[in-house]
Design a protein around this motif. Structure first.
Motif, PDB file in Angstrom:
ATOM      1  N   GLY A 215       4.206  -0.237  -1.779  1.00 34.84           N
ATOM      2  CA  GLY A 215       2.814  -0.632  -1.977  1.00 34.84           C
ATOM      3  C   GLY A 215       1.978   0.397  -2.691  1.00 34.84           C
ATOM      4  N   ALA A 216       2.481   1.626  -2.787  1.00 35.57           N
ATOM      5  CA  ALA A 216       1.692   2.721  -3.357  1.00 35.57           C
ATOM      6  C   ALA A 216       1.423   2.542  -4.842  1.00 35.57           C
ATOM      7  CB  ALA A 216       2.390   4.055  -3.099  1.00 35.57           C
ATOM      8  N   THR A 217       2.317   1.874  -5.565  1.00 37.97           N
ATOM      9  CA  THR A 217       2.083   1.600  -6.987  1.00 37.97           C
ATOM     10  C   THR A 217       2.099   0.103  -7.292  1.00 37.97           C
ATOM     11  OG1 THR A 217       4.451   1.851  -7.480  1.00 37.97           O
ATOM     12  CG2 THR A 217       3.064   3.799  -7.749  1.00 37.97           C
ATOM     13  N   GLU A 218       2.795  -0.673  -6.476  1.00 38.49           N
ATOM     14  CA  GLU A 218       2.882  -2.111  -6.738  1.00 38.49           C
ATOM     15  C   GLU A 218       1.514  -2.789  -6.775  1.00 38.49           C
ATOM     16  OE1 GLU A 218       6.802  -0.893  -4.832  1.00 38.49           O
ATOM     17  OE2 GLU A 218       4.673  -0.483  -4.496  1.00 38.49           O
ATOM     18  N   TRP A 219       0.558  -2.250  -6.025  1.00 43.03           N
ATOM     19  CA  TRP A 219      -0.767  -2.858  -5.982  1.00 43.03           C
ATOM     20  C   TRP A 219      -1.429  -2.889  -7.366  1.00 43.03           C
ATOM     21  CZ3 TRP A 219      -5.244  -0.500  -7.558  1.00 43.03           C
ATOM     22  CH2 TRP A 219      -5.241   0.883  -7.673  1.00 43.03           C
ATOM     23  N   ARG A 220      -1.030  -1.984  -8.252  1.00 43.67           N
ATOM     24  CA  ARG A 220      -1.627  -1.947  -9.589  1.00 43.67           C
ATOM     25  C   ARG A 220      -1.290  -3.204 -10.389  1.00 43.67           C
ATOM     26  NH1 ARG A 220      -3.681   3.077 -10.457  1.00 43.67           N
ATOM     27  NH2 ARG A 220      -2.937   4.743  -9.080  1.00 43.67           N
ATOM     28  N   ASP A 221      -0.076  -3.735 -10.190  1.00 41.20           N
ATOM     29  CA  ASP A 221       0.295  -4.969 -10.882  1.00 41.20           C
ATOM     30  C   ASP A 221      -0.508  -6.152 -10.350  1.00 41.20           C
ATOM     31  OD1 ASP A 221       2.199  -3.486 -12.277  1.00 41.20           O
ATOM     32  OD2 ASP A 221       3.737  -3.863 -10.772  1.00 41.20           O
ATOM     33  N   VAL A 222      -0.764  -6.160  -9.038  1.00 43.92           N
ATOM     34  CA  VAL A 222      -1.577  -7.225  -8.457  1.00 43.92           C
ATOM     35  C   VAL A 222      -3.040  -7.053  -8.869  1.00 43.92           C
ATOM     36  CG1 VAL A 222      -2.196  -8.430  -6.331  1.00 43.92           C
ATOM     37  CG2 VAL A 222       0.053  -7.350  -6.533  1.00 43.92           C
ATOM     38  N   VAL A 272       1.415  -2.827   8.136  1.00 44.14           N
ATOM     39  CA  VAL A 272       0.142  -2.109   8.178  1.00 44.14           C
ATOM     40  C   VAL A 272       0.380  -0.598   8.159  1.00 44.14           C
ATOM     41  CG1 VAL A 272      -1.964  -1.728   9.537  1.00 44.14           C
ATOM     42  CG2 VAL A 272      -0.967  -4.027   9.389  1.00 44.14           C
ATOM     43  N   ASP A 273       1.483  -0.168   8.786  1.00 43.08           N
ATOM     44  CA  ASP A 273       1.872   1.243   8.790  1.00 43.08           C
ATOM     45  C   ASP A 273       3.392   1.291   8.686  1.00 43.08           C
ATOM     46  OD1 ASP A 273       2.464   3.897   9.209  1.00 43.08           O
ATOM     47  OD2 ASP A 273       1.301   4.102  11.054  1.00 43.08           O
ATOM     48  N   TRP A 274       3.908   1.806   7.574  1.00 44.46           N
ATOM     49  CA  TRP A 274       5.343   1.821   7.337  1.00 44.46           C
ATOM     50  C   TRP A 274       6.098   2.657   8.354  1.00 44.46           C
ATOM     51  CZ3 TRP A 274       8.417  -1.239   4.786  1.00 44.46           C
ATOM     52  CH2 TRP A 274       7.915  -1.998   3.715  1.00 44.46           C
ATOM     53  N   ARG A 275       5.498   3.709   8.877  1.00 39.15           N
ATOM     54  CA  ARG A 275       6.207   4.564   9.824  1.00 39.15           C
ATOM     55  C   ARG A 275       6.545   3.809  11.103  1.00 39.15           C
ATOM     56  NH1 ARG A 275       2.051   9.476   8.794  1.00 39.15           N
ATOM     57  NH2 ARG A 275       0.677   7.669   8.993  1.00 39.15           N
ATOM     58  N   PHE A 316       2.949   8.274   2.789  1.00 39.34           N
ATOM     59  CA  PHE A 316       2.811   7.512   4.029  1.00 39.34           C
ATOM     60  C   PHE A 316       1.398   7.567   4.612  1.00 39.34           C
ATOM     61  CE2 PHE A 316       7.467   8.012   4.038  1.00 39.34           C
ATOM     62  CZ  PHE A 316       7.826   6.691   4.274  1.00 39.34           C
ATOM     63  N   ARG A 317       0.736   8.702   4.483  1.00 44.00           N
ATOM     64  CA  ARG A 317      -0.625   8.799   5.016  1.00 44.00           C
ATOM     65  C   ARG A 317      -1.566   7.861   4.276  1.00 44.00           C
ATOM     66  NH1 ARG A 317      -1.752  15.251   6.301  1.00 44.00           N
ATOM     67  NH2 ARG A 317      -0.092  15.479   7.880  1.00 44.00           N
ATOM     68  N   ARG A 318      -1.398   7.789   2.962  1.00 43.02           N
ATOM     69  CA  ARG A 318      -2.249   6.893   2.174  1.00 43.02           C
ATOM     70  C   ARG A 318      -1.938   5.430   2.471  1.00 43.02           C
ATOM     71  NH1 ARG A 318      -1.711   5.790  -3.442  1.00 43.02           N
ATOM     72  NH2 ARG A 318      -0.342   7.607  -3.684  1.00 43.02           N
TER      73      ARG A 318
END
Length: 402
Positions: A215-222, A272-275, A316-318
């Protein structure tokens, strides 16, 4: 005095050193084993996966149009589903459960299978149901959404006046076809649907590493898809995310250049939280907690990208929306089953507690992961319709059941 002399004897010292060396070697071997497992786990998380068979076809009765599967927590669910197969048929639609034993489930076939069919026994049970947009019998057009990596294929289903849109975001290891089952409800409510793809999903362009960033970069395509909607006349946009698509939708809500256009989020079985998700899945595999912590450390470290194959460290924090809940600005509807089996619902419950002013949660108890529509379509459709109506996104309720 005798004991002191023994302790100081050269033979005793040699034995102790040998024992310590053996213990050190054993400990080193364990740590090396854990490290290897952690790296493999990390690679698996970020590598787009092929569909893995999770059940077996025990009997295919083409005269009665029934199929018998091994019984699993998924195959025993009530409702309509899909089954990915290989052979003369690659995808079958499944109807209600007709009978079951302790080990088997017989279901109605909704896809006609002829007597000459030859299907491999290993299969993958799915909540997709619809595989192609033509199956919805709704007007649509194939589109290309321009992103930084190149054109991302999408399906556009126009509805109403075209001023309110919903952008559908699929999950990890799937494609946009996963989202098709939600299109009819929005179409019936006069909401245009844009069903999108994103980098490394097998349809959109591939990044240099070809791996997920969760999700850290994929959101840019959306985000590019939101810009596409704006240019096509959208005045309000709802983002709907499924599983990892939920994580992408949340990152979009936090970071988008078009935040003013986004008016709400609908999340089905979201991360919501990958960890929390990785810890849960590691427990299912009976891995030591230390392995999970090490895998998360490896994924989050720049120095380890060569080991994991990832293009960059996972922030992960972001990605932890619970920690960033104060930054949320849009109303959110979450639909999640407490027996999800893949993405635990804990973080969804926690997000409601953190932001009760914005977040609503509809909890299912028996529906599994992203199969809530399949299990209870009436409840799923009704809850989304009520939320859209209460938020003023639609002026009246419409029968959206198809």
């Amino acid at each position: 005095m005798v004991e002191s002399r023994r302790a100081a004897s050269p033979q005793y010292v040699v034995i102790v050193k040998a024992a310590l060396a053996a213990i050190s070697m054993a400990l080193g071997a364990v740590l090396a084993l854990w490290g290897g497992i952690a790296v493999r786990m990390a690679r698996k998380v970020v590598t787009p996966a092929a569909r893995i068979p999770d059940c077996r076809i025990l009997e295919l009765d083409t005269s009665a149009q029934t199929i018998t599967l091994t019984r699993t927590p998924d195959t025993e669910l009530a409702g309509r589903y899909g089954l990915f197969t290989t052979g003369t048929e690659r995808y079958l639609k499944l109807g209600s459960v007709l009978s079951e034993t302790a080990d088997t489930v017989k279901r109605k076939l909704l896809t006609h299978v002829g007597p000459q069919a030859r299907i491999v026994r290993d299969a993958a049970f799915s909540g997709w149901y619809y595989e192609r947009p033509e199956e919805l019998h709704l007007p649509f057009s194939p589109e290309l959404v321009g992103s930084a990596l190149g054109p991302c294929p999408a399906w556009l289903f126009p509805a109403g006046e075209g001023e309110i849109w919903v952008i559908q975001v699929h999950g990890r290891g799937t494609t946009r076809a996963e989202c098709l089952r939600a299109v009819p409800i929005f179409h019936a409510l006069g909401i245009t649907s844009l069903v999108v793809s994103y980098r490394n999903d097998g349809e959109a362009p591939r990044s240099r590493s070809g791996t997920y960033t969760l999700g850290a970069t994929e959101w840019r395509d959306v985000d590019a898809a939101v810009g596409f909607a704006r240019r096509r006349g959208a005045k309000r946009v709802i983002i709907m995310g499924w599983s990892m698509g939920g994580a992408i939708a949340l990152q979009l809500a936090l970071n988008s250049a078009h935040r003013d256009l986004i008016v709400g989020l609908i999340l089905d079985s979201p991360v919501v939280d990958w960890r929390i998700v990785l810890d849960y899945q590691a427990r299912l595999m009976k891995l030591p907690p230390a392995v999970t912590r090490l895998a998360i450390t490896v994924l989050g470290a720049d120095w380890a990208t060569a080991l994991t194959g990832a293009g960059a460290a996972i922030p992960f924090r972001r990605l932890d929306v619970l920690a960033r809940s104060a930054e949320l600005r849009h109303p959110i509807l979450i639909l999640h089953s407490d027996d999800d089996g893949f993405v635990p619902s804990d973080a969804s419950h926690d997000l409601v507690v953190a932001r009760p002013d914005l977040v609503e949660l509809d909890v299912f108890s028996v529906a599994r992961h992203t199969k809530l529509w399949n299990y209870d379509q009436e409840r799923w459709t009704g809850r989304i319709t009520r939320w859209l109506t209460q938020r003023g996104f639609v002026s009246e309720r419409v029968d959206a059941d198809r």
